[in-house]
Design a protein around this motif. Structure first.
Motif, PDB file in Angstrom:
ATOM      1  N   GLU B  65      26.239  -5.817  40.604  1.00 47.14           N
ATOM      2  CA  GLU B  65      25.629  -6.494  39.448  1.00 47.14           C
ATOM      3  C   GLU B  65      26.448  -7.707  39.039  1.00 47.14           C
ATOM      4  O   GLU B  65      26.923  -7.804  37.900  1.00 47.14           O
ATOM      5  CB  GLU B  65      25.497  -5.515  38.275  1.00 47.14           C
ATOM      6  CG  GLU B  65      24.523  -4.392  38.632  1.00 47.14           C
ATOM      7  CD  GLU B  65      24.359  -3.408  37.488  1.00 47.14           C
ATOM      8  OE1 GLU B  65      25.129  -3.472  36.525  1.00 47.14           O
ATOM      9  OE2 GLU B  65      23.442  -2.580  37.600  1.00 47.14           O
ATOM     10  N   PRO B  66      26.655  -8.634  39.961  1.00 48.79           N
ATOM     11  CA  PRO B  66      27.497  -9.795  39.652  1.00 48.79           C
ATOM     12  C   PRO B  66      26.770 -10.746  38.715  1.00 48.79           C
ATOM     13  O   PRO B  66      25.548 -10.769  38.666  1.00 48.79           O
ATOM     14  CB  PRO B  66      27.668 -10.445  41.029  1.00 48.79           C
ATOM     15  CG  PRO B  66      26.433 -10.068  41.777  1.00 48.79           C
ATOM     16  CD  PRO B  66      26.061  -8.696  41.301  1.00 48.79           C
ATOM     17  N   SER B  67      27.556 -11.508  37.992  1.00 48.50           N
ATOM     18  CA  SER B  67      26.905 -12.519  37.162  1.00 48.50           C
ATOM     19  C   SER B  67      26.713 -13.795  37.943  1.00 48.50           C
ATOM     20  O   SER B  67      25.974 -14.687  37.555  1.00 48.50           O
ATOM     21  CB  SER B  67      27.719 -12.779  35.887  1.00 48.50           C
ATOM     22  OG  SER B  67      29.061 -13.017  36.237  1.00 48.50           O
ATOM     23  N   LEU B  68      27.373 -13.875  39.112  1.00 53.76           N
ATOM     24  CA  LEU B  68      27.202 -15.047  39.951  1.00 53.76           C
ATOM     25  C   LEU B  68      27.341 -14.646  41.422  1.00 53.76           C
ATOM     26  O   LEU B  68      28.229 -13.860  41.782  1.00 53.76           O
ATOM     27  CB  LEU B  68      28.271 -16.098  39.614  1.00 53.76           C
ATOM     28  CG  LEU B  68      28.305 -17.345  40.512  1.00 53.76           C
ATOM     29  CD1 LEU B  68      27.031 -18.182  40.307  1.00 53.76           C
ATOM     30  CD2 LEU B  68      29.537 -18.190  40.215  1.00 53.76           C
ATOM     31  N   LEU B  69      26.455 -15.194  42.225  1.00 52.28           N
ATOM     32  CA  LEU B  69      26.575 -14.994  43.668  1.00 52.28           C
ATOM     33  C   LEU B  69      26.933 -16.338  44.290  1.00 52.28           C
ATOM     34  O   LEU B  69      26.203 -17.320  44.127  1.00 52.28           O
ATOM     35  CB  LEU B  69      25.267 -14.468  44.267  1.00 52.28           C
ATOM     36  CG  LEU B  69      25.287 -14.236  45.798  1.00 52.28           C
ATOM     37  CD1 LEU B  69      26.244 -13.113  46.169  1.00 52.28           C
ATOM     38  CD2 LEU B  69      23.893 -13.921  46.320  1.00 52.28           C
ATOM     39  N   VAL B  70      28.068 -16.369  44.953  1.00 53.01           N
ATOM     40  CA  VAL B  70      28.472 -17.603  45.623  1.00 53.01           C
ATOM     41  C   VAL B  70      28.098 -17.493  47.094  1.00 53.01           C
ATOM     42  O   VAL B  70      28.479 -16.543  47.766  1.00 53.01           O
ATOM     43  CB  VAL B  70      30.000 -17.821  45.515  1.00 53.01           C
ATOM     44  CG1 VAL B  70      30.422 -19.062  46.297  1.00 53.01           C
ATOM     45  CG2 VAL B  70      30.420 -17.943  44.056  1.00 53.01           C
ATOM     46  N   ILE B  71      27.340 -18.489  47.578  1.00 50.79           N
ATOM     47  CA  ILE B  71      27.001 -18.481  49.006  1.00 50.79           C
ATOM     48  C   ILE B  71      27.925 -19.470  49.692  1.00 50.79           C
ATOM     49  O   ILE B  71      27.783 -20.687  49.525  1.00 50.79           O
ATOM     50  CB  ILE B  71      25.529 -18.838  49.222  1.00 50.79           C
ATOM     51  CG1 ILE B  71      24.664 -17.780  48.532  1.00 50.79           C
ATOM     52  CG2 ILE B  71      25.215 -18.884  50.714  1.00 50.79           C
ATOM     53  CD1 ILE B  71      23.182 -17.968  48.682  1.00 50.79           C
ATOM     54  N   ASN B  72      28.869 -18.925  50.440  1.00 49.64           N
ATOM     55  CA  ASN B  72      29.983 -19.716  50.937  1.00 49.64           C
ATOM     56  C   ASN B  72      29.680 -20.476  52.235  1.00 49.64           C
ATOM     57  O   ASN B  72      30.431 -20.407  53.199  1.00 49.64           O
ATOM     58  CB  ASN B  72      31.203 -18.787  51.125  1.00 49.64           C
ATOM     59  CG  ASN B  72      32.495 -19.591  51.204  1.00 49.64           C
ATOM     60  OD1 ASN B  72      32.507 -20.803  51.004  1.00 49.64           O
ATOM     61  ND2 ASN B  72      33.575 -18.910  51.527  1.00 49.64           N
ATOM     62  N   GLY B  73      28.592 -21.191  52.222  1.00 48.97           N
ATOM     63  CA  GLY B  73      28.342 -22.101  53.342  1.00 48.97           C
ATOM     64  C   GLY B  73      27.441 -21.559  54.435  1.00 48.97           C
ATOM     65  O   GLY B  73      27.293 -20.362  54.597  1.00 48.97           O
ATOM     66  N   ASP B  74      26.827 -22.507  55.166  1.00 47.04           N
ATOM     67  CA  ASP B  74      25.882 -22.193  56.247  1.00 47.04           C
ATOM     68  C   ASP B  74      24.779 -21.271  55.745  1.00 47.04           C
ATOM     69  O   ASP B  74      24.422 -20.279  56.372  1.00 47.04           O
ATOM     70  CB  ASP B  74      26.592 -21.592  57.456  1.00 47.04           C
ATOM     71  CG  ASP B  74      27.365 -22.652  58.231  1.00 47.04           C
ATOM     72  OD1 ASP B  74      28.059 -22.314  59.195  1.00 47.04           O
ATOM     73  OD2 ASP B  74      27.283 -23.849  57.844  1.00 47.04           O
ATOM     74  N   PHE B  75      24.270 -21.628  54.618  1.00 42.30           N
ATOM     75  CA  PHE B  75      23.117 -20.918  54.069  1.00 42.30           C
ATOM     76  C   PHE B  75      21.963 -21.062  55.055  1.00 42.30           C
ATOM     77  O   PHE B  75      21.248 -20.124  55.355  1.00 42.30           O
ATOM     78  CB  PHE B  75      22.761 -21.529  52.714  1.00 42.30           C
ATOM     79  CG  PHE B  75      21.564 -20.929  52.069  1.00 42.30           C
ATOM     80  CD1 PHE B  75      20.442 -21.701  51.797  1.00 42.30           C
ATOM     81  CD2 PHE B  75      21.556 -19.592  51.722  1.00 42.30           C
ATOM     82  CE1 PHE B  75      19.342 -21.135  51.182  1.00 42.30           C
ATOM     83  CE2 PHE B  75      20.446 -19.031  51.109  1.00 42.30           C
ATOM     84  CZ  PHE B  75      19.337 -19.805  50.840  1.00 42.30           C
TER      85      PHE B  75
END
Lengths: 855, 236
Positions: B65-75
């Motif tokens: 249940e994160p308040s933020l999801l970081v997509i760390n590249g090469d989406f």
């Protein structure tokens, strides 16, 4: 109806139907006709399909062409030759095609000159090597006799204007049919032929040429397709054979390896020097290299006179060896399987088989390369290197002399080959499903193709394992299931088809480089896969140590003074044929009988198997030793259990040949690992297999072992046992490429083999999840289980046990019986993993951590 | 499911890194659209990733249940101009995530057209993302940072049994000041650290590190610890 051609026509009868020119020319040149010609020429003249099997040098080519050439010459004289193809000649070998062209052009030239015939019969060759110019010339003025390969034929079928010139072909000649019938190239051809004759008003006459092979009736059906007649001419019995089994030492067990080696090479040298030209066959490419290496280094006078010939060598090298052989410049050529097929190699007076050739048919085919003319005796010597080899070859020699060949199996319903042809057919026109299915089922290997498999394949080729939106990208055909019709889709299909058809997978050669990045040569993928750090092997005549591998390359260091260490043969070893295995089993039973009854076993062997007393004695002692344990035979499977080197060994003496044992062993191992939840190792040979695991894991009771022999569920268990194996992944790549799932050549890009494998592995993962019954997957399993392994015979064998026709005997002891030695010594050749990937990974993890702790 | 916490950084067998103090979850290397590229190369690869990615992301969001999801590249993987399918997939996935949590995109080397996508979806694009002294960036360029979390490498290990059956597992590489994440994409193949030499690593960041001392946590339903890269290389 398939039946033997029983009428041997007289020379006069045959001469009577020939044009005066051919008659005179032939009579002057040859005098009379050879046996195959006497049986076949009139049959062909009368319009009958025919399969001709006869030895090299017996006039097969003329037998096949005579009737056709006769008619063509008649037309030529009357100026009535049209611009179309009358004779289609197909051969699997490109080289052979060039030979034939010479053998036809020469005689015809002589006839034209002598009889001042103006109009010439045009002969053309069409293979992958034919130049663009030549192709255009052929399109304008089609050859009357077209010589081609199976692959090129399937391409021609789709050439819009050229294919029309084929539509009135009158004679189809398929040469070297024995080299086609048992593999996918043959299946590919069988479909091409049905496509070719489809819709013809008058179907052409089919003529097949074959070396010695069995079962003839099946090959005939393969040649002519379903519902057509064929006559069979088999004159192989006419060629006399001088075949002996010899061993380099009296004692094959206790003679030290080095001495045995010395004796072997001295023996070979003697044979080579007492004959004009010797052809030595080994069973693997690495053995070929090794033998040449040793002979050259031990006998300096062979330098320049002895060469190796095998598929890993470059084309130029091979052609050079073939030329020198033809010219008589070589004293000896050592080959694995590459010189088995019919290229003219000049005069050979001795064939030596090093180690068992593993099938009677192969032995005869190889030995038949010596003594070029029909009246010359084919001389062969089989040199055996261990006691199992000895027994095997003695039985084989007897079967060979009796002409009792082992049978080949024609693969059935290969879906990947079919996929290519469906695309080819779709390019030609629109089809109704039933119309296409009927055509396909006329090809003998596809006679029982289930309609639902066909429909599934159509779905796949239409791109339908995918949501609607993406169909355009994949589909090579469109398929309307409601109306049951299909046809081609898009403009790209034609070039895709042309550039990607064929059955031979890209040769997966692993390139070998030194650490200094110097290129050494190539080795086969199955060999490279098993290399470990420190292994030393021979390549191109030198020894190298394996350092590391990366993708499709391996890196080595030259080790010129070191002896090779790796038993590289097991990735290529030819399998013992099932039929021969059964014969050996019978022999074992006879030996047991004689020994138990105290009769003269040695005398029996000498008398019935035509070998000398010394050799017979060696066989007798082998059986005598085994009789202190229990002798396994065709009616008794002995299962030995003992501990050795910290491992428990369960040896199954199932003498059914390596292919069936491959299937059987994996199924049994799978059943055991499923029950007891630990991994086991396998050692597989022709004569049996071993299941091996650490001694401290639980013992396996008799009840469990008996329970393994359950025929129900064998196919399913084998499939499960194959999951995660290298062979499954590699074969999937081949099948995916053949099914046009992976295009080796697309939009001008060529996909490297390593890229193909990467893509194949990804596809495999995905396809497995989406649809386990996916055609390419299904075909991969079929190819492995039926063609590479022998699930059918394995199953029949187990059924025999269930019916009580074969007894099981479990012997628990403290050391292996003599018959076990080879099985145990082979070391683990494979591993069977637990079905549960989770468990497997856990086990491996524990192993690795244990190793790390100890390191 | 299985997790390991190292200095406030949680690595998870769900293919994610979680920073509990900040309620930030990180995933990397989705490579949406990879199938299209393969198709254009001549491989009949069906659209396979989308559903699996959705499942995997949902599991992560449900768990943490994160308040933020970081997509760390090469989406996304490379794609060319007119590929409506791939655009649709990309948008669909972004919407899917946005409906459950906040998201920020870190630029990776495959992320061309990222700005266009991001603006359409209303999502921020950054070159790197800092959380305290932790710098999150893709890893195709070295961006410094005291403690670092990178993707790009798609590390994996291959376990070969004595006679050749091979099992490949994606893994985390954990160094003293760096965590290298596995690719969450089911199709992306990567660097096999059991076999690679230093110059074969993709990331310039790793070229400067003593990778042999990194610890391996492989993903196989749970996290499996395999000691260090150096030790594993010796026995493999």
């Amino acid at each position: 109806m398939i039946k033997a051609a029983t009428r041997e026509y007289s020379d006069e009868e045959i001469y009577a139907i020939l044009t005066p020119e051919i008659r005179e020319w032939f009579r002057e040149k040859f005098g009379g006709f050879t046996p195959p010609q006497r049986y076949a020429v009139m049959e062909i003249h009368n319009g009958n399909n025919i399969l001709i099997s006869s030895p090299t040098g017996s006039g097969k080519t003329f037998a096949a062409f005579m009737a056709a050439i006769n008619e063509l010459l008649l037309l030529a004289k009357e100026g009535k030759l049209e611009d179309k193809i009358y004779v289609l000649y197909v051969s699997p070998l490109k080289a052979l095609n060039n030979d034939i062209e010479k053998n036809l052009k020469e005689p015809l030239r002589e006839i034209y000159e002598k009889y001042k015939i103006k109009e010439k019969i045009r002969i053309g060759v069409r293979t992958g090597d034919t130049t663009q110019q030549e192709r255009q010339r052929q399109a304008r003025k089609p050859p009357h006799i077209l010589i081609t390969t199976p692959e090129s034929l399937s391409i021609i079928l789709n050439a819009p204007s050229f294919s029309k010139k084929l539509k009135e072909v009158k004679w189809i000649i398929v040469d070297e049919i024995h080299a086609l019938a048992d593999n996918k190239r043959g299946l590919h051809l069988s479909l091409s032929l049905e496509r070719l004759v489809y819709g013809m008003k008058k179907e052409p006459i089919r003529i097949g040429l074959s070396a010695t092979i069995a079962p003839m009736k099946e090959i005939a059906k393969f040649l002519v397709g379903v519902g057509r007649d064929c006559k069979i001419v088999d004159v192989n019995f006419l060629k006399q054979i001088d075949l002996k089994v010899i061993s380099p030492a009296d004692d094959l067990i206790y003679t030290p390896a080095e001495q045995l080696s010395n004796s072997l090479y001295n023996l070979l040298y003697k044979l080579i020097m007492t004959h004009r030209t010797t052809l030595i066959f080994t069973n693997t490419r690495s053995a070929t290299e090794r033998v040449v290496f040793h002979l050259k280094s031990r006998f300096k006078d062979l330098e320049g006179k002895i060469e190796a010939h095998h598929g890993s060598l470059s084309r130029d090298v091979r052609l050079d060896v073939e030329e020198r052989l033809k010219k008589g410049q070589l004293k000896c050529v050592v080959s694995s399987t590459s010189l088995e097929l019919g290229i003219d190699i000049g005069y050979i007076d001795l064939v030596v088989l090093l180690g068992s050739p593993k099938s009677v048919t192969r032995a005869l085919q190889r030995i038949g390369r010596s003594g070029h003319f029909l009246h010359e005796v084919s001389k062969g010597r089989i040199v055996v290197l261990d006691r199992d080899d000895l027994v095997e070859c003695v039985v084989l020699a007897k079967e060979a002399l009796k002409g009792r060949l082992d049978r080949i199996t024609i693969p059935a319903n290969a879906l990947d080959v079919l996929a290519q042809h469906i695309v080819g057919m779709a390019i030609e026109k629109k089809w109704k499903v039933d119309e296409a299915l009927n055509l396909i089922r006329k090809a003998y290997p596809y006679r029982r193709l289930p309609k639902k498999d066909f429909i599934k394949l159509l779905h796949y080729l239409a791109g339908e394992y995918e949501e609607l939106e993406d169909r355009k990208i994949y589909g090579k055909i469109w398929f309307d299931e409601k109306d049951e019709m299909f046809g081609r889709r898009g403009k790209m299909v034609r070039p895709i088809y042309y550039l990607n058809i064929g059955t031979i997978p890209d040769e997966v050669a692993i390139k070998v480089y030194t650490l200094a990045h110097k290129y050494v040569g190539k080795v086969e993928e199955p060999f490279a896969e098993r290399l470990k750090k420190g292994d030393i092997f021979v390549l191109a005549g030198n020894t190298y140590e394996f350092i590391k591998s990366k993708g499709m390359k391996i890196y080595v260091e030259p080790r010129p003074d070191m002896a090779p260490t790796i038993p590289s043969w097991f990735s290529e070893q030819l399998p013992l044929s099932f039929d021969l295995a059964m014969q050996i089993g019978k022999f074992r039973r006879k030996m047991e009988e004689l020994i138990l009854s105290g009769k003269d076993a040695v005398g029996y062997i000498v008398k019935n198997y035509g070998i000398d007393e010394k050799t017979a004695r060696a066989i007798y002692s082998y059986f005598r030793e085994q009789s202190y344990f229990v002798i396994p035979n065709d009616r008794r499977i002995v299962i030995e259990i003992f501990n050795k080197d910290g491992y428990r060994h369960i040896i199954f003496h199932t003498l059914v040949g390596r292919k069936a044992n491959d299937a059987l062993s994996r199924i049994f191992a799978y059943r055991l690992t499923k029950k007891f939840k630990f991994n086991v190792r396998l050692a597989i040979t022709d004569n049996g297999f071993a299941i091996i695991y650490p001694w401290w894991k639980r013992d396996i009771d008799d009840e469990t072992i008996y329970g393994l022999f359950r025929s129900r569920g064998m196919e399913e268990d084998l499939k499960k046992a194959l999951a995660n194996t290298e062979i499954l992944k590699r074969r999937f790549r081949h099948v995916a490429a053949r099914s046009l799932m992976i295009l080796k050549n697309y939009l001008g890009h060529e996909m490297s083999v390593s890229r193909q494998q990467k893509n194949a592995s990804m596809l495999f993962k995905v396809v497995k999840d989406i649809d386990p019954d996916f055609p390419a997957l299904k075909e991969t399993y079929r190819e492995i289980m039926e063609d590479s392994m022998d699930i059918k015979n394995a199953k029949k064998y187990v059924e025999k046990v269930e019916k009580g026709k074969i007894e099981l005997r479990i012997e628990r002891g403290s050391f292996p019986s003599p018959f076990s030695f080879n099985i145990v010594a082979i070391g683990a050749t494979d591993v069977v993993l637990m079905e549960d990937r989770k468990e497997l990974i856990k086990e491996m993890h524990q192993e690795v951590m244990r190793m790390i702790k100890n390191a | 499911m299985h997790e390991v916490e190292i200095d406030g950084i949680v690595i998870s067998s769900l293919y994610a890194v979680y920073l509990p103090e900040h309620e930030i979850a990180i995933i990397s290397d989705l490579h949406i659209g990879y199938e299209g590229v393969l198709q254009r190369e001549g491989v009949m690869m069906p659209k396979y990733q989308k559903e699996i990615l959705k499942k995997r992301i949902k599991r992560i969001i449900d768990r943490y249940e994160p308040s933020l999801l970081v997509i760390n590249g090469d989406f996304k993987h490379e794609f060319g101009k007119n590929l409506r399918q791939e655009w649709n997939e990309v948008m669909e996935l972004l919407e899917f995530i946005k409906n459950q949590t906040n998201v920020v995109l870190v630029r990776g080397n495959h992320d061309n057209f990222l700005k266009t996508i991001a603006s359409k979806a209303g999502v921020r694009v950054v070159e790197s993302f800092d959380v305290g002294d932790i710098k999150i960036f893709h890893g195709h360029k070295d961006m410094g940072g005291k403690r670092r979390i990178i993707g790009h490498e798609h590390p994996s290990i291959s376990l070969r049994d004595k006679v050749g059956a091979v099992v490949k597992l994606p893994c985390f590489l954990v160094g003293e000041t760096i965590v290298v994440m596995p690719a969450i994409s089911p199709l992306a193949t990567g660097t096999d650290v059991t076999n690679a030499t230093k110059d074969e690593y993709l990331s310039p960041v790793l070229q400067k590190e003593d990778v042999d001392s990194f610890e391996i946590y492989a993903i196989a339903d749970e996290l499996l610890y395999f000691s260090t890269v150096g030790k594993l290389k010796k026995v493999a």
